[in-house]
Design a protein around this motif. Structure first.
Motif, PDB file in Angstrom:
ATOM      1  N   GLU A  70       0.834  -1.210   0.000  1.00 11.22           N
ATOM      2  CA  GLU A  70       0.000   0.000   0.000  1.00 11.22           C
ATOM      3  C   GLU A  70       0.865   1.255   0.000  1.00 11.22           C
ATOM      4  O   GLU A  70       0.531   2.257  -0.642  1.00 11.22           O
ATOM      5  CB  GLU A  70      -0.919  -0.006   1.225  1.00 11.22           C
ATOM      6  N   ALA A  71       1.989   1.198   0.705  1.00  6.50           N
ATOM      7  CA  ALA A  71       2.907   2.338   0.710  1.00  6.50           C
ATOM      8  C   ALA A  71       3.546   2.525  -0.660  1.00  6.50           C
ATOM      9  O   ALA A  71       3.868   3.645  -1.055  1.00  6.50           O
ATOM     10  CB  ALA A  71       3.983   2.142   1.774  1.00  6.50           C
ATOM     11  N   ALA A  86       1.473   7.440  -2.526  1.00 10.79           N
ATOM     12  CA  ALA A  86       2.554   6.483  -2.770  1.00 10.79           C
ATOM     13  C   ALA A  86       3.865   7.019  -2.208  1.00 10.79           C
ATOM     14  O   ALA A  86       4.152   8.207  -2.313  1.00 10.79           O
ATOM     15  CB  ALA A  86       2.688   6.225  -4.269  1.00 10.79           C
ATOM     16  N   GLY A  87       4.640   6.129  -1.584  1.00  4.20           N
ATOM     17  CA  GLY A  87       5.950   6.514  -1.062  1.00  4.20           C
ATOM     18  C   GLY A  87       5.979   6.857   0.405  1.00  4.20           C
ATOM     19  O   GLY A  87       7.033   7.249   0.915  1.00  4.20           O
ATOM     20  N   VAL A  88       4.835   6.720   1.122  1.00  7.40           N
ATOM     21  CA  VAL A  88       4.839   7.069   2.545  1.00  7.40           C
ATOM     22  C   VAL A  88       5.770   6.141   3.317  1.00  7.40           C
ATOM     23  O   VAL A  88       5.991   4.991   2.944  1.00  7.40           O
ATOM     24  CB  VAL A  88       3.422   6.997   3.156  1.00  7.40           C
ATOM     25  N   PRO A 113       8.807   4.415  -4.595  1.00  8.43           N
ATOM     26  CA  PRO A 113       8.713   5.748  -5.204  1.00  8.43           C
ATOM     27  C   PRO A 113       8.968   6.832  -4.163  1.00  8.43           C
ATOM     28  O   PRO A 113       8.808   6.613  -2.963  1.00  8.43           O
ATOM     29  CB  PRO A 113       7.256   5.794  -5.691  1.00  8.43           C
ATOM     30  N   GLY A 114       9.382   8.008  -4.631  1.00 14.10           N
ATOM     31  CA  GLY A 114       9.565   9.136  -3.732  1.00 14.10           C
ATOM     32  C   GLY A 114       8.218   9.719  -3.340  1.00 14.10           C
ATOM     33  O   GLY A 114       7.299   9.785  -4.153  1.00 14.10           O
ATOM     34  N   LEU A 115       8.095  10.143  -2.092  1.00 17.79           N
ATOM     35  CA  LEU A 115       6.824  10.687  -1.601  1.00 17.79           C
ATOM     36  C   LEU A 115       6.454  11.960  -2.343  1.00 17.79           C
ATOM     37  O   LEU A 115       5.291  12.233  -2.581  1.00 17.79           O
ATOM     38  CB  LEU A 115       6.920  10.953  -0.099  1.00 17.79           C
ATOM     39  N   ALA A 126      11.813   6.512  -8.695  1.00 16.89           N
ATOM     40  CA  ALA A 126      11.845   5.403  -7.730  1.00 16.89           C
ATOM     41  C   ALA A 126      13.274   5.043  -7.359  1.00 16.89           C
ATOM     42  O   ALA A 126      14.220   5.325  -8.092  1.00 16.89           O
ATOM     43  CB  ALA A 126      11.125   4.181  -8.308  1.00 16.89           C
ATOM     44  N   GLY A 127      13.408   4.401  -6.217  1.00 19.81           N
ATOM     45  CA  GLY A 127      14.710   3.908  -5.786  1.00 19.81           C
ATOM     46  C   GLY A 127      15.038   2.585  -6.452  1.00 19.81           C
ATOM     47  O   GLY A 127      14.375   2.149  -7.404  1.00 19.81           O
ATOM     48  N   ASP A 128      16.075   1.922  -5.950  1.00 21.85           N
ATOM     49  CA  ASP A 128      16.552   0.663  -6.533  1.00 21.85           C
ATOM     50  C   ASP A 128      16.265  -0.504  -5.591  1.00 21.85           C
ATOM     51  O   ASP A 128      16.013  -0.323  -4.399  1.00 21.85           O
ATOM     52  CB  ASP A 128      18.056   0.737  -6.810  1.00 21.85           C
TER      53      ASP A 128
END
Length: 383
Positions: free
Chosen positions: A138-139, A229-231, A323-325, A330-332
């Motif tokens: 969900e995050a 997304a990203g929290v 993903p970034g908030l 997005a990160g890896d």
């Protein structure tokens, strides 16, 4: 003895503004107050002298008369004498003058507003906190959650006024709507919260039976919360006006949602990076090959294992993290190899492994390097 110039007493110029005069008096009042000058027998007289000067100069009419006639403006024939009418009171009313400065110095701490309006009649509702636990999925993707929040809402019966039938509250007779009362204690005028209305400035003669006069009741509310997304754990989401209702029609507080992201059985998170520890057979690690790994979006990725890989080796999958908030990509995702030692071997497997061990003395570089260092260490210790 001739009386000193009022401007000189307060340490201000003749053209000083009202604010400068008040500031000058406030400085002198602090400096000369008898409580601070117990060893100075002249302090009280000087303190009263400053009070007298301020009592005249703070009043526009008295100040104009003083500027024109000096001290004679308040003596017989120029305004009715010290105790009579006209400008009156050249000797000054200490409680009036010092109370004015007391308000300026301490009004904010007493919780009220100066002037006719008095205290605010309705108080703002409290902010509320709600702890919301979400999954890593969900995050990652964001979600819509429905929560039930126990809170205070405006009473439907009295529409938040607290009075029976929705009638308007009456002005408190004790404080006349100020929410505070004053009491003279020696040199000081002390303000206290009105005991009758508890500082609200109003009283309710016939309290609402549904809410007991509070203007609000307890109720559980259902709210829809958008989880971006990203929290991360600790992310705070503010829902303005969704907190506790104010007292007697006051503004509503806010609701703060604090996010906690639950631990995942496969992925471990560090900011925008994800880590996945994947067991690899001893044979695959030695010979190399391909493995299939899961990704947080529910997909699959194939990862090539180089021959001779050791436990702890990491391989990066770019853009497969969180993903970034606030955007930014997005990160890896990092795949960490865990070379697995086989268990419950059969006799044939044991025989083959022993044979393999005899043939692989030169295929273990880390072991060779380590035991070579150990041998050198022991020889040094013996020496």
């Amino acid at each position: 003895m001739a009386k000193r110039d009022y401007y000189e007493i307060l340490g201000v110029s003749k053209g000083a503004s009202a604010d400068e005069i008040k500031k000058g008096y406030r400085t002198k009042a602090k400096e000369l107050h008898p409580d601070r000058n117990a060893d100075n027998p002249n302090a009280e007289a000087m303190f009263k002298e400053a009070n007298e000067a301020y009592e005249v100069l703070k009043d526009a009419e008295k100040k104009a008369a003083y500027d024109r006639y000096g001290h004679a403006a308040f003596e017989g024939g120029m305004g009715g004498g010290r105790q009579g009418g006209g400008f009156g009171g050249g000797n000054g009313d200490f409680s009036s003058a010092f109370s004015d400065v007391f308000d300026d110095l301490f009004g904010d701490f007493m919780g009220g507003q100066r002037g006719g309006g008095g205290r605010t009649r309705a108080s703002r509702g409290s902010d509320l906190r709600y702890n919301l636990r979400v999954t890593l999925e969900e995050a990652f993707a964001g979600s819509q959650k429905t929560i039930n929040v126990p809170t205070s809402v405006n009473c439907d019966t009295c529409t938040g006024t607290g009075a029976d039938g929705g009638a308007e509250p009456a002005t408190c007779p004790t404080c006349s709507g100020m929410g505070k009362v004053r009491a003279q204690q020696g040199f000081f005028t002390v303000e206290r919260t009105c005991p009758t209305c508890s500082g609200i400035g109003q009283i309710i003669k016939n309290p609402c039976k549904a809410c007991g006069g509070a203007g609000r009741t307890e109720k559980e509310r259902s709210l829809s919360v958008n989880i971006p997304a990203g929290v991360e754990t600790g992310t705070r989401i503010r829902l303005a006006g969704e907190g506790e209702a104010g007292m007697r029609g006051g503004p509503t507080g806010d609701l703060y949602i604090f996010i906690e992201v639950a631990e995942h059985e496969i992925f471990e998170r560090d900011g925008q990076s994800l880590f996945c520890r994947v067991p690899v057979s001893m044979t695959s690690a030695a010979l190399g090959g391909d493995i299939e790994v899961p990704t947080i979006d529910g997909g699959r990725s194939r990862v090539k294992i180089p021959g001779g890989s050791q436990s702890g080796r990491q391989m990066r999958l770019r853009g497969k993290g969180m993903p970034g908030l606030r955007g930014g990509g997005a990160g890896d995702m990092f795949i960490e190899m865990a070379v697995e030692t086989p268990v419950n071997l059969t006799s044939k497997q044991k025989e083959l492994l022993r044979e393999f061990e005899k043939l692989s003395e030169d295929n273990n570089p880390q072991s060779s390097s380590f035991f070579s260092s150990v041998k050198s260490f022991w020889e040094t210790m013996k020496g």
